[in-house]
Design a protein around this motif. Structure first.
Motif, PDB file in Angstrom:
ATOM      1  N   GLY A  93       0.187  11.562  -5.674  1.00  0.00           N
ATOM      2  CA  GLY A  93       0.304  10.365  -4.860  1.00  0.00           C
ATOM      3  C   GLY A  93      -0.437  10.506  -3.548  1.00  0.00           C
ATOM      4  N   PRO A  94      -0.186   9.607  -2.601  1.00  0.00           N
ATOM      5  CA  PRO A  94      -0.778   9.711  -1.267  1.00  0.00           C
ATOM      6  C   PRO A  94      -0.461  11.061  -0.634  1.00  0.00           C
ATOM      7  N   SER A  95      -1.399  11.565   0.136  1.00  0.00           N
ATOM      8  CA  SER A  95      -1.282  12.936   0.630  1.00  0.00           C
ATOM      9  C   SER A  95      -1.059  13.035   2.133  1.00  0.00           C
ATOM     10  N   VAL A 132      -1.425   4.977   9.046  1.00  0.00           N
ATOM     11  CA  VAL A 132      -2.423   5.025   7.981  1.00  0.00           C
ATOM     12  C   VAL A 132      -1.934   5.972   6.899  1.00  0.00           C
ATOM     13  N   VAL A 133      -2.077   5.539   5.637  1.00  0.00           N
ATOM     14  CA  VAL A 133      -1.742   6.355   4.480  1.00  0.00           C
ATOM     15  C   VAL A 133      -3.027   6.675   3.732  1.00  0.00           C
ATOM     16  N   VAL A 134      -3.235   7.947   3.425  1.00  0.00           N
ATOM     17  CA  VAL A 134      -4.428   8.409   2.725  1.00  0.00           C
ATOM     18  C   VAL A 134      -4.060   8.699   1.275  1.00  0.00           C
ATOM     19  N   ASP A 135      -4.758   8.056   0.346  1.00  0.00           N
ATOM     20  CA  ASP A 135      -4.453   8.196  -1.076  1.00  0.00           C
ATOM     21  C   ASP A 135      -5.690   8.726  -1.805  1.00  0.00           C
ATOM     22  N   PRO A 136      -5.787  10.043  -2.016  1.00  0.00           N
ATOM     23  CA  PRO A 136      -6.973  10.616  -2.673  1.00  0.00           C
ATOM     24  C   PRO A 136      -7.153  10.157  -4.113  1.00  0.00           C
ATOM     25  N   LEU A 137      -6.046   9.897  -4.821  1.00  0.00           N
ATOM     26  CA  LEU A 137      -6.162   9.508  -6.220  1.00  0.00           C
ATOM     27  C   LEU A 137      -6.852   8.154  -6.363  1.00  0.00           C
ATOM     28  N   ASP A 138      -6.409   7.190  -5.574  1.00  0.00           N
ATOM     29  CA  ASP A 138      -7.029   5.867  -5.608  1.00  0.00           C
ATOM     30  C   ASP A 138      -8.321   5.820  -4.785  1.00  0.00           C
ATOM     31  N   GLY A 139      -8.493   6.811  -3.888  1.00  0.00           N
ATOM     32  CA  GLY A 139      -9.711   6.875  -3.093  1.00  0.00           C
ATOM     33  C   GLY A 139      -9.749   5.907  -1.929  1.00  0.00           C
ATOM     34  N   PHE A 140      -8.573   5.590  -1.353  1.00  0.00           N
ATOM     35  CA  PHE A 140      -8.509   4.630  -0.258  1.00  0.00           C
ATOM     36  C   PHE A 140      -7.687   5.164   0.913  1.00  0.00           C
ATOM     37  N   VAL A 141      -7.967   4.624   2.096  1.00  0.00           N
ATOM     38  CA  VAL A 141      -7.076   4.753   3.246  1.00  0.00           C
ATOM     39  C   VAL A 141      -6.591   3.348   3.577  1.00  0.00           C
ATOM     40  N   SER A 142      -5.303   3.230   3.890  1.00  0.00           N
ATOM     41  CA  SER A 142      -4.702   1.918   4.128  1.00  0.00           C
ATOM     42  C   SER A 142      -3.853   1.949   5.385  1.00  0.00           C
TER      43      SER A 142
END
Length: 270
Positions: free
Chosen positions: A62-64, A75-85
């Motif tokens: 999940g988000p890391s 800000v949440v960093v999600d390497p699997l989806d490849g996005f920062v939100s």
């Protein structure tokens, strides 16, 4: 020699132990908020828990990372989806989402006044996240990273007789952390500064579980995670144990400090 001790009754200095709320999002990755317990206080936290659902937990990763951006925005960093939100407190819909470079694997955060820098695992590249999410591009570009650049270095952590210490760096005094247990203090890192002159540190302590009565040699290594608030003179004035018992997964860099001093935590709840 460092030894692991069994989990004993907590010292009264810990104050109130925070607990997770009942969650309807059992398969959701969420943000929730904790309060510091004042040392020597048994009063429960006054602020109600707030949960922000990030996305469904549909995979093994999940988000890391999570970090404070500005005001009540994280800000949440999600390497699997490849996005920062970017998310605002109390809203499950992202304010802004931008893509990371293909193949970028986030590792270390460097918090700066106008940006938060995310350095890759191999330390060969970085991306810089501006503090104003409305000005983000649709996709962040990676820049080559030079490990010798002073502005990206972390203050070294050294082991002492009583625990760990952040060494003096860039005008900051050294900061010593001692285990609460007393257990083995495994690691520590400094979190955001929010302009109140205090410093906020997350650390992990290892200990041995109590064995079953009929299997006295059956012990397992357990971990406790704390966020401590330190005054200007280095005195620990508040502490929040992260309630790991209510989480089935936590991110790599899973806690951040909000402007009012509360802690935002990224995790999957059971």
């Amino acid at each position: 020699m460092h030894t692991l001790r069994t989990h004993a009754e907590r010292n009264a200095k810990l104050g109130a132990i925070v607990r997770l709320p009942e969650s309807n999002s059992r398969r959701a990755l969420v943000l929730f908020f904790l309060l510091f317990a004042a040392l020597g206080s048994f009063s429960p936290p006054a602020r109600a828990f707030t949960e922000i659902e990030i996305r469904e937990d549909r995979d093994g990763a999940g988000p890391s990372h999570i970090f404070h951006l500005h005001d009540n925005v994280v800000v949440v960093v999600d390497p699997l989806d490849g996005f920062v939100s970017a998310y605002s407190d109390g809203q499950s819909r992202a304010l802004k989402t931008a893509a990371m470079p293909a193949g970028f694997r986030p590792w270390r955060l460097v918090r700066q006044p106008s940006t938060v820098v995310i350095i890759s695992e191999d330390e060969k590249s970085r991306i810089e996240i501006g503090r104003d999410e409305s000005r983000w591009p649709n996709k962040f570009d990676a820049s080559p990273h030079d490990t010798t650049e002073a502005r990206f270095r972390m203050a070294p952590v050294v082991r002492t007789r009583s625990g760990l210490m952040l060494t003096a760096s860039r005008g900051d005094r050294a900061l010593a952390v001692r285990p609460i247990g007393p257990y083995y203090l495994a690691s520590m890192r400094e979190l955001e500064r929010i302009g109140d002159g205090r410093r906020y540190v997350l650390w992990k302590e290892l200990y041995l579980s109590d064995p079953p009565r009929d299997q006295l040699d059956d012990q397992r290594i357990k971990v406790d995670v704390y966020v401590g608030r330190f005054e200007k003179n280095g005195t620990l004035s508040g502490i929040a144990p992260l309630p790991l018992a209510g989480m089935s997964r936590v991110g790599f860099d899973n806690a951040t400090i909000m402007p009012d001093g509360t802690i935002a935590v990224l995790a999957r709840l059971y």
